[in-house]
Enzyme design. Structure first.
Site, PDB file in Angstrom:
ATOM      1  N   ASN A 228      -2.246   0.146   6.672  1.00  0.00           N
ATOM      2  CA  ASN A 228      -1.729  -1.116   7.214  1.00  0.00           C
ATOM      3  C   ASN A 228      -0.797  -1.865   6.270  1.00  0.00           C
ATOM      4  O   ASN A 228      -0.708  -3.088   6.322  1.00  0.00           O
ATOM      5  CB  ASN A 228      -2.881  -1.991   7.726  1.00  0.00           C
ATOM      6  CG  ASN A 228      -3.808  -2.450   6.622  1.00  0.00           C
ATOM      7  OD1 ASN A 228      -3.704  -1.997   5.490  1.00  0.00           O
ATOM      8  ND2 ASN A 228      -4.690  -3.373   6.940  1.00  0.00           N
TER       9      ASN A 228
ATOM     10  N   LYS B 238       0.822  -1.211   0.000  1.00  0.00           N
ATOM     11  CA  LYS B 238       0.000   0.000   0.000  1.00  0.00           C
ATOM     12  C   LYS B 238       0.861   1.268   0.000  1.00  0.00           C
ATOM     13  O   LYS B 238       2.072   1.214   0.240  1.00  0.00           O
ATOM     14  CB  LYS B 238      -0.947  -0.040   1.206  1.00  0.00           C
ATOM     15  CG  LYS B 238      -1.950  -1.210   1.153  1.00  0.00           C
ATOM     16  CD  LYS B 238      -2.995  -1.084   2.250  1.00  0.00           C
ATOM     17  CE  LYS B 238      -3.986  -2.246   2.197  1.00  0.00           C
ATOM     18  NZ  LYS B 238      -5.075  -2.070   3.195  1.00  0.00           N
TER      19      LYS B 238
ATOM     20  N   HIS C 190      -2.114  -5.558   1.547  1.00  0.00           N
ATOM     21  CA  HIS C 190      -3.394  -6.252   1.373  1.00  0.00           C
ATOM     22  C   HIS C 190      -3.095  -7.639   0.833  1.00  0.00           C
ATOM     23  O   HIS C 190      -2.156  -7.807   0.053  1.00  0.00           O
ATOM     24  CB  HIS C 190      -4.283  -5.501   0.366  1.00  0.00           C
ATOM     25  CG  HIS C 190      -5.425  -6.333  -0.139  1.00  0.00           C
ATOM     26  ND1 HIS C 190      -6.609  -6.452   0.549  1.00  0.00           N
ATOM     27  CD2 HIS C 190      -5.544  -7.141  -1.233  1.00  0.00           C
ATOM     28  CE1 HIS C 190      -7.417  -7.285  -0.120  1.00  0.00           C
ATOM     29  NE2 HIS C 190      -6.782  -7.709  -1.203  1.00  0.00           N
TER      30      HIS C 190
ATOM     31  N   GLU D 286      -9.336 -10.741  -7.774  1.00  0.00           N
ATOM     32  CA  GLU D 286      -8.418  -9.613  -7.581  1.00  0.00           C
ATOM     33  C   GLU D 286      -7.253  -9.658  -8.570  1.00  0.00           C
ATOM     34  O   GLU D 286      -6.822  -8.616  -9.072  1.00  0.00           O
ATOM     35  CB  GLU D 286      -7.922  -9.612  -6.129  1.00  0.00           C
ATOM     36  CG  GLU D 286      -9.039  -9.287  -5.157  1.00  0.00           C
ATOM     37  CD  GLU D 286      -8.653  -9.403  -3.691  1.00  0.00           C
ATOM     38  OE1 GLU D 286      -9.524  -9.110  -2.836  1.00  0.00           O
ATOM     39  OE2 GLU D 286      -7.501  -9.768  -3.380  1.00  0.00           O
TER      40      GLU D 286
ATOM     41  N   TYR E  72     -12.470  -2.190  -4.098  1.00  0.00           N
ATOM     42  CA  TYR E  72     -13.000  -2.354  -2.739  1.00  0.00           C
ATOM     43  C   TYR E  72     -14.529  -2.273  -2.699  1.00  0.00           C
ATOM     44  O   TYR E  72     -15.098  -1.963  -1.650  1.00  0.00           O
ATOM     45  CB  TYR E  72     -12.400  -1.292  -1.819  1.00  0.00           C
ATOM     46  CG  TYR E  72     -10.984  -1.604  -1.360  1.00  0.00           C
ATOM     47  CD1 TYR E  72     -10.715  -2.740  -0.598  1.00  0.00           C
ATOM     48  CD2 TYR E  72      -9.919  -0.751  -1.661  1.00  0.00           C
ATOM     49  CE1 TYR E  72      -9.436  -3.028  -0.158  1.00  0.00           C
ATOM     50  CE2 TYR E  72      -8.621  -1.035  -1.218  1.00  0.00           C
ATOM     51  CZ  TYR E  72      -8.398  -2.180  -0.463  1.00  0.00           C
ATOM     52  OH  TYR E  72      -7.129  -2.460  -0.014  1.00  0.00           O
TER      53      TYR E  72
HETATM   54  P1  CMP Z   1      -7.601  -4.520   3.238  1.00  0.00           P
HETATM   55  O1  CMP Z   1      -7.196  -5.946   3.372  1.00  0.00           O
HETATM   56  O2  CMP Z   1      -6.901  -3.769   2.156  1.00  0.00           O
HETATM   57  O3  CMP Z   1      -9.171  -4.447   2.982  1.00  0.00           O
HETATM   58  C1  CMP Z   1      -9.943  -3.310   3.360  1.00  0.00           C
HETATM   59  C2  CMP Z   1      -9.188  -2.353   4.207  1.00  0.00           C
HETATM   60  O4  CMP Z   1      -9.976  -1.445   4.939  1.00  0.00           O
HETATM   61  C3  CMP Z   1      -8.403  -3.102   5.244  1.00  0.00           C
HETATM   62  O5  CMP Z   1      -7.326  -3.779   4.631  1.00  0.00           O
HETATM   63  C4  CMP Z   1      -8.045  -1.969   6.228  1.00  0.00           C
HETATM   64  O6  CMP Z   1      -6.832  -1.318   5.882  1.00  0.00           O
HETATM   65  C5  CMP Z   1      -9.194  -0.962   6.039  1.00  0.00           C
HETATM   66  N1  CMP Z   1     -10.011  -0.839   7.233  1.00  0.00           N
HETATM   67  C6  CMP Z   1     -10.206   0.269   7.957  1.00  0.00           C
HETATM   68  N2  CMP Z   1     -11.021   0.053   8.987  1.00  0.00           N
HETATM   69  C7  CMP Z   1     -11.364  -1.255   8.943  1.00  0.00           C
HETATM   70  C8  CMP Z   1     -12.185  -2.103   9.753  1.00  0.00           C
HETATM   71  N3  CMP Z   1     -12.852  -1.648  10.814  1.00  0.00           N
HETATM   72  N4  CMP Z   1     -12.302  -3.412   9.387  1.00  0.00           N
HETATM   73  C9  CMP Z   1     -11.674  -3.895   8.297  1.00  0.00           C
HETATM   74  N5  CMP Z   1     -10.876  -3.128   7.493  1.00  0.00           N
HETATM   75  C10 CMP Z   1     -10.732  -1.837   7.824  1.00  0.00           C
END
Ligand code: CMP
Length: 142
Positions: free
Chosen positions: A113, A10, A116, A127, A50
């Site tokens: 974070n 990311k 992904h 994906e 998403y």
């Molecule tokens: P990702 O695996 O990229 O998929 C969706 C993203 O939303 C997730 O990682 C997180 O970075 C972000 N996100 C933010 N808040 C939440 C939450 N409460 N639960 C899950 N994903 C979240």
């Protein structure tokens, strides 16, 4: 079984020069990088990727973050690759990620974070196809 999964480094981790360190984790764990490219998502591309989260309260922030800078997208191949990559990444929220995982080491928050990874084989297929044409993937050799 040998699987293929989809992975994103990311914008936060790309900006902090962690691409090489993260690729080293994948390769050290036995996952092969069989396709890769850098992209800067448009709002439409991020919203499409998403779409399953479109009703969640964090959707706007997620799209804004994912379009804030370039990302690396890659396809990882190996034994049990979907689950293996999720173990390498650690929990979505870095505060809950196990020691030695990518999120524990490189992520700052649940919103930013670092990585992904597909959560299941069916989402991996979807994906991968969202980002890569068939001829951009290395042919399978095993
Ligand atoms: P990702 O695996 O990229 O998929 C969706 C993203 O939303 C997730 O990682 C997180 O970075 C972000 N996100 C933010 N808040 C939440 C939450 N409460 N639960 C899950 N994903 C979240």
């Amino acid at each position: 079984a040998i699987e293929r999964t989809f992975s994103i480094i990311k914008p936060d981790a790309v900006a902090k020069n962690h691409i090489g360190a993260i690729y080293n984790r994948f390769e050290s764990a036995g996952l092969k990088i069989v396709a890769a490219k850098m992209v800067h998502l448009t709002k439409e591309q991020a919203e499409g990727f998403y779409a399953e989260h479109s009703e969640r309260p964090f959707f706007g922030a997620l799209v804004s973050f994912m379009t804030s800078g370039p990302i690396m997208v890659q396809v990882l191949e190996g034994e049990n690759a979907v689950l293996a990559n999720r173990e390498i990444m650690g929990a979505t929220n870095p505060a809950q990620a196990a020691r030695g995982t990518l999120r524990a080491d490189y992520a700052d928050s649940i919103d930013e974070n670092a990585v992904h990874g597909s959560d299941a084989l069916a989402s991996a297929e979807r994906e991968i196809a969202y980002f890569f044409a068939a001829d951009e993937l290395c042919p399978r050799t095993r």
